[in-house]
Design a protein around this motif. Structure first.
Motif, PDB file in Angstrom:
ATOM      1  N   UNK A   2       0.835  -1.197   0.000  1.00 30.62           N
ATOM      2  CA  UNK A   2       0.000   0.000   0.000  1.00 30.62           C
ATOM      3  C   UNK A   2       0.873   1.251   0.000  1.00 30.62           C
ATOM      4  N   UNK A   3       0.305   2.336  -0.483  1.00 29.15           N
ATOM      5  CA  UNK A   3       1.044   3.593  -0.584  1.00 29.15           C
ATOM      6  C   UNK A   3       1.149   4.255   0.781  1.00 29.15           C
ATOM      7  N   UNK A   4       2.368   4.593   1.173  1.00 30.32           N
ATOM      8  CA  UNK A   4       2.606   5.335   2.401  1.00 30.32           C
ATOM      9  C   UNK A   4       2.096   6.763   2.244  1.00 30.32           C
ATOM     10  N   UNK A   5       1.270   7.229   3.198  1.00 28.44           N
ATOM     11  CA  UNK A   5       0.660   8.561   3.075  1.00 28.44           C
ATOM     12  C   UNK A   5       1.700   9.669   3.043  1.00 28.44           C
ATOM     13  N   UNK A   6       2.741   9.534   3.846  1.00 23.44           N
ATOM     14  CA  UNK A   6       3.776  10.561   3.855  1.00 23.44           C
ATOM     15  C   UNK A   6       4.528  10.588   2.526  1.00 23.44           C
ATOM     16  N   UNK A   7       4.821   9.423   1.966  1.00 23.93           N
ATOM     17  CA  UNK A   7       5.481   9.352   0.669  1.00 23.93           C
ATOM     18  C   UNK A   7       4.609   9.982  -0.414  1.00 23.93           C
ATOM     19  N   UNK A   8       3.319   9.686  -0.364  1.00 29.39           N
ATOM     20  CA  UNK A   8       2.375  10.254  -1.326  1.00 29.39           C
ATOM     21  C   UNK A   8       2.358  11.781  -1.240  1.00 29.39           C
ATOM     22  N   UNK A   9       2.274  12.323  -0.032  1.00 30.37           N
ATOM     23  CA  UNK A   9       2.227  13.777   0.116  1.00 30.37           C
ATOM     24  C   UNK A   9       3.528  14.422  -0.321  1.00 30.37           C
ATOM     25  N   UNK A  10       4.642  13.784  -0.025  1.00 30.32           N
ATOM     26  CA  UNK A  10       5.927  14.318  -0.483  1.00 30.32           C
ATOM     27  C   UNK A  10       5.994  14.335  -2.008  1.00 30.32           C
ATOM     28  N   UNK A  11       5.562  13.250  -2.638  1.00 31.37           N
ATOM     29  CA  UNK A  11       5.583  13.195  -4.097  1.00 31.37           C
ATOM     30  C   UNK A  11       4.747  14.330  -4.688  1.00 31.37           C
ATOM     31  N   UNK A  12       3.580  14.571  -4.133  1.00 30.89           N
ATOM     32  CA  UNK A  12       2.725  15.661  -4.620  1.00 30.89           C
ATOM     33  C   UNK A  12       3.402  17.006  -4.425  1.00 30.89           C
ATOM     34  N   UNK A  13       3.986  17.230  -3.253  1.00 27.81           N
ATOM     35  CA  UNK A  13       4.663  18.507  -2.988  1.00 27.81           C
ATOM     36  C   UNK A  13       5.816  18.725  -3.968  1.00 27.81           C
ATOM     37  N   UNK A  14       6.605  17.688  -4.218  1.00 27.61           N
ATOM     38  CA  UNK A  14       7.733  17.815  -5.138  1.00 27.61           C
ATOM     39  C   UNK A  14       7.255  18.096  -6.563  1.00 27.61           C
ATOM     40  N   UNK A  15       6.205  17.413  -6.980  1.00 24.59           N
ATOM     41  CA  UNK A  15       5.695  17.627  -8.333  1.00 24.59           C
ATOM     42  C   UNK A  15       5.112  19.031  -8.493  1.00 24.59           C
ATOM     43  N   UNK A  16       4.424  19.517  -7.467  1.00 31.19           N
ATOM     44  CA  UNK A  16       3.897  20.885  -7.525  1.00 31.19           C
ATOM     45  C   UNK A  16       5.032  21.901  -7.611  1.00 31.19           C
ATOM     46  N   UNK A  17       6.091  21.691  -6.846  1.00 34.12           N
ATOM     47  CA  UNK A  17       7.251  22.580  -6.908  1.00 34.12           C
ATOM     48  C   UNK A  17       7.874  22.560  -8.302  1.00 34.12           C
TER      49      UNK A  17
END
Length: 268
Positions: A2-17
């Motif tokens: 399953x996807x780790x929630x913290x990893x998911x949020x980090x990925x989104x933050x990095x992609x937005x940046x």
């Protein structure tokens, strides 16, 4: 896995940046180099975005592997453990010439199985992501795609040269559909299928970074992404890709396999 929630949020933050950086530097002078030919370009922004994403992954997840288009990831990655697959600018030629129709692609896999996929439509400020076992989202809202009834009532997307040379019976597939469209960026063509705007996307040769994000999203949607002969995709290999709404996948495979085409249907 399953996807780790913290990893998911980090990925989104990095992609937005990364997307913010691309939009902010869109009108700046670009250093553009050819790779194989004039249609195959790389800019300093491809390398800059890739370097930024890799630095973040290396910092937070030093034991994870990375496969990336511009070669700043692992030299010989394999599919054991976590594997991040990055295309920093999908549609670089569009980025250079149109200043539109380009994306950032990121797929996350564990032991060769998709965990999550992310496609950022940069100029429309749209983030599509799919988490296997959870669903597919557009800008954090559940995505409800347009329903596809049949190939005959749908548009399709595909590489133009594929139709010119009739690879994988592309013209016959086109004849069964309402017409063909093409963005020139694999991620955006896959988004059209994800949204239900098109029934399929067919390309004769995609690298893993071109399809990994889409494959994870398609898996989360229970959509179909295979080779044109129906085989599973290899995460470490360039190959032909058929991305389909499940209502048309079997029909398209039948069309492709209905006529002998010698080496025409070679997946290499």
């Amino acid at each position: 896995m399953t996807m780790n929630k913290q990893m998911h949020q980090r990925a989104i933050d990095w992609l937005n940046q990364a997307a913010d950086l691309l939009r902010a530097t869109l009108d700046s002078p670009l250093q553009v180099k050819q790779k194989q030919n004039a249609r195959d370009l790389v800019t300093e922004m491809d390398c800059r975005i890739e370097d930024y994403l890799i630095q973040q992954i290396r910092h937070y997840y030093p034991n994870h592997q990375i496969l990336s288009e511009e070669g700043q990831g692992d030299v010989f990655p394999n599919t054991e453990g976590y594997l991040w697959i990055i295309d920093p600018i999908d549609g670089t030629l569009n980025y250079v010439k149109e200043k539109n129709h380009f994306a950032i692609l990121l797929g996350i896999y564990y032991n060769g199985k998709p965990v999550a996929g992310y496609i950022v439509d940069v100029m429309n400020e749209q983030l599509y992501y799919g988490i296997v076992g959870d669903g597919v989202y557009l800008n954090h809202q559940p995505l409800l795609p347009i329903q596809i009834a049949s190939l005959e009532t749908s548009l399709i997307h595909g590489n133009v040269h594929l139709f010119i040379h009739n690879r994988y019976q592309a013209r016959e597939i086109l004849n069964h559909s309402l017409g063909m469209r093409h963005y020139g960026a694999a991620g955006l063509d896959m988004i059209s299928v994800i949204r239900g705007e098109a029934a399929l996307y067919l390309s004769p040769r995609l690298q893993p970074w071109d399809f990994a994000a889409g494959l994870a999203i398609f898996t989360a949607m229970n959509y179909k992404m295979t080779t044109p002969t129906g085989q599973p995709l290899d995460l470490l290999k360039r190959q032909a890709v058929l991305a389909c709404h499940p209502a048309v996948h079997s029909q398209v495979l039948d069309i492709i396999q209905s006529t002998d085409s010698e080496a025409n249907n070679n997946d290499n």
